[in-house]
Design a protein around this motif. Structure first.
Motif, short mmCIF file in Angstrom:
data_model
loop_
_atom_site.label_atom_id
_atom_site.label_comp_id
_atom_site.label_asym_id
_atom_site.label_seq_id
_atom_site.Cartn_x
_atom_site.Cartn_y
_atom_site.Cartn_z
N GLU A 8 0.85 -1.18 0.00
CA GLU A 8 0.00 0.00 0.00
C GLU A 8 0.89 1.23 0.00
O GLU A 8 1.68 1.44 0.92
CB GLU A 8 -0.93 0.00 1.21
CG GLU A 8 -2.05 1.00 1.09
CD GLU A 8 -3.15 0.74 2.11
OE1 GLU A 8 -4.20 1.39 1.96
OE2 GLU A 8 -2.97 -0.06 3.03
N LEU A 9 0.77 2.04 -1.06
CA LEU A 9 1.61 3.21 -1.25
C LEU A 9 0.78 4.47 -1.38
O LEU A 9 -0.32 4.43 -1.93
CB LEU A 9 2.45 3.08 -2.53
CG LEU A 9 3.31 1.84 -2.70
CD1 LEU A 9 3.93 1.84 -4.10
CD2 LEU A 9 4.37 1.79 -1.66
N LYS A 10 1.33 5.57 -0.87
CA LYS A 10 0.76 6.88 -1.17
C LYS A 10 1.92 7.76 -1.59
O LYS A 10 3.07 7.52 -1.24
CB LYS A 10 -0.03 7.47 0.00
CG LYS A 10 0.77 7.89 1.19
CD LYS A 10 -0.15 8.50 2.24
CE LYS A 10 0.63 8.82 3.51
NZ LYS A 10 -0.25 9.39 4.53
N PHE A 11 1.61 8.78 -2.37
CA PHE A 11 2.62 9.63 -2.97
C PHE A 11 2.41 11.06 -2.49
O PHE A 11 1.35 11.65 -2.71
CB PHE A 11 2.55 9.53 -4.49
CG PHE A 11 2.65 8.11 -4.96
CD1 PHE A 11 3.87 7.48 -5.02
CD2 PHE A 11 1.52 7.40 -5.32
CE1 PHE A 11 3.98 6.16 -5.43
CE2 PHE A 11 1.61 6.08 -5.73
CZ PHE A 11 2.84 5.45 -5.79
N MET A 55 9.34 13.56 -13.47
CA MET A 55 9.25 13.39 -12.02
C MET A 55 10.20 12.32 -11.52
O MET A 55 10.63 11.45 -12.27
CB MET A 55 7.81 13.08 -11.61
CG MET A 55 7.29 11.74 -12.04
SD MET A 55 5.63 11.45 -11.45
CE MET A 55 4.74 11.58 -12.98
N LYS A 56 10.52 12.43 -10.23
CA LYS A 56 11.32 11.43 -9.54
C LYS A 56 10.54 10.95 -8.33
O LYS A 56 9.82 11.73 -7.71
CB LYS A 56 12.64 12.02 -9.05
CG LYS A 56 13.61 12.34 -10.14
CD LYS A 56 14.91 12.85 -9.56
CE LYS A 56 15.87 13.21 -10.68
NZ LYS A 56 17.17 13.64 -10.14
N LEU A 57 10.69 9.67 -8.02
CA LEU A 57 10.10 9.11 -6.81
C LEU A 57 11.23 8.85 -5.82
O LEU A 57 12.26 8.28 -6.18
CB LEU A 57 9.40 7.78 -7.11
CG LEU A 57 8.02 7.86 -7.71
CD1 LEU A 57 7.45 6.46 -7.89
CD2 LEU A 57 7.10 8.68 -6.87
N ILE A 58 11.01 9.26 -4.57
CA ILE A 58 12.02 9.07 -3.54
C ILE A 58 11.40 8.27 -2.41
O ILE A 58 10.33 8.59 -1.91
CB ILE A 58 12.54 10.42 -3.02
CG1 ILE A 58 13.15 11.21 -4.18
CG2 ILE A 58 13.53 10.21 -1.89
CD1 ILE A 58 13.58 12.61 -3.82
N LEU A 88 7.93 10.27 -1.81
CA LEU A 88 7.93 11.68 -2.20
C LEU A 88 8.01 11.79 -3.72
O LEU A 88 8.79 11.10 -4.36
CB LEU A 88 9.14 12.38 -1.57
CG LEU A 88 9.30 13.86 -1.85
CD1 LEU A 88 8.13 14.65 -1.28
CD2 LEU A 88 10.61 14.36 -1.27
N VAL A 89 7.19 12.67 -4.29
CA VAL A 89 7.21 12.93 -5.73
C VAL A 89 7.85 14.29 -5.96
O VAL A 89 7.38 15.30 -5.45
CB VAL A 89 5.78 12.93 -6.33
CG1 VAL A 89 5.81 13.21 -7.82
CG2 VAL A 89 5.07 11.62 -6.03
N VAL A 90 8.95 14.31 -6.72
CA VAL A 90 9.65 15.55 -7.05
C VAL A 90 9.46 15.79 -8.54
O VAL A 90 9.74 14.91 -9.36
CB VAL A 90 11.15 15.46 -6.71
CG1 VAL A 90 11.87 16.72 -7.12
CG2 VAL A 90 11.34 15.19 -5.23
N VAL A 91 8.99 16.98 -8.91
CA VAL A 91 8.75 17.32 -10.31
C VAL A 91 9.89 18.21 -10.79
O VAL A 91 10.22 19.21 -10.16
CB VAL A 91 7.39 18.04 -10.48
CG1 VAL A 91 7.17 18.42 -11.94
CG2 VAL A 91 6.26 17.16 -9.97
N HIS A 92 10.48 17.82 -11.92
CA HIS A 92 11.53 18.64 -12.54
C HIS A 92 10.89 19.85 -13.19
O HIS A 92 9.83 19.73 -13.81
CB HIS A 92 12.25 17.85 -13.64
CG HIS A 92 13.00 16.67 -13.16
ND1 HIS A 92 14.17 16.76 -12.47
CD2 HIS A 92 12.72 15.35 -13.26
CE1 HIS A 92 14.60 15.56 -12.19
NE2 HIS A 92 13.73 14.67 -12.64
#
Length: 118
Positions: A8-11, A55-58, A88-92
């Motif tokens: 179970e994941l949330k972003f 985007m990057k996922l961390i 964590l979602v990081v958007v370029h």
């Protein structure tokens, strides 16, 4: 982790809002997760990614690679069995093409103040 157990994941987005939680198979790739995030991205948010490469996922301080699966990328330390994992979602920032860059450089310069101490 059992082979058939779903994760179970949330972003978490840049402004603190979340997408999810949703359940994913350990065999799901990071690229698949990014496609899911892109499809569920809230309307009207600034800095929305256009592709999965924007985007990057961390997870646990590690940037996850698109070609890896969740099972390959997971960091089990500190995770509670049956708990929700937050990524964590990081958007370029979008890169400008040459025409847009030229338009920006052609804009008049704003007045600038400078001081010189002698």
């Amino acid at each position: 982790m059992a082979g058939g157990e779903l994760l179970e994941l949330k972003f978490r987005l840049y402004d603190g809002t979340d997408i999810g939680p949703h359940k994913y198979a350990p065999a799901a790739t990071i690229a698949t997760l990014k496609e899911s995030i892109l499809a569920k991205w809230p309307q009207g948010k600034a800095n929305a990614p256009k592709t999965i490469n924007d985007m990057k996922l961390i997870n646990a301080g590690r940037i996850l690679e698109n070609n890896k699966t969740l099972a390959d990328s997971r960091v089990p330390v500190g995770e509670v069995p049956g708990g929700v994992i937050t990524m964590l979602v990081v958007v370029h920032p979008q890169l400008l093409n040459r025409k847009e860059e030229k338009q920006l450089t052609d804009l008049p310069k704003k007045d600038r103040c400078s001081c010189t101490i002698m």
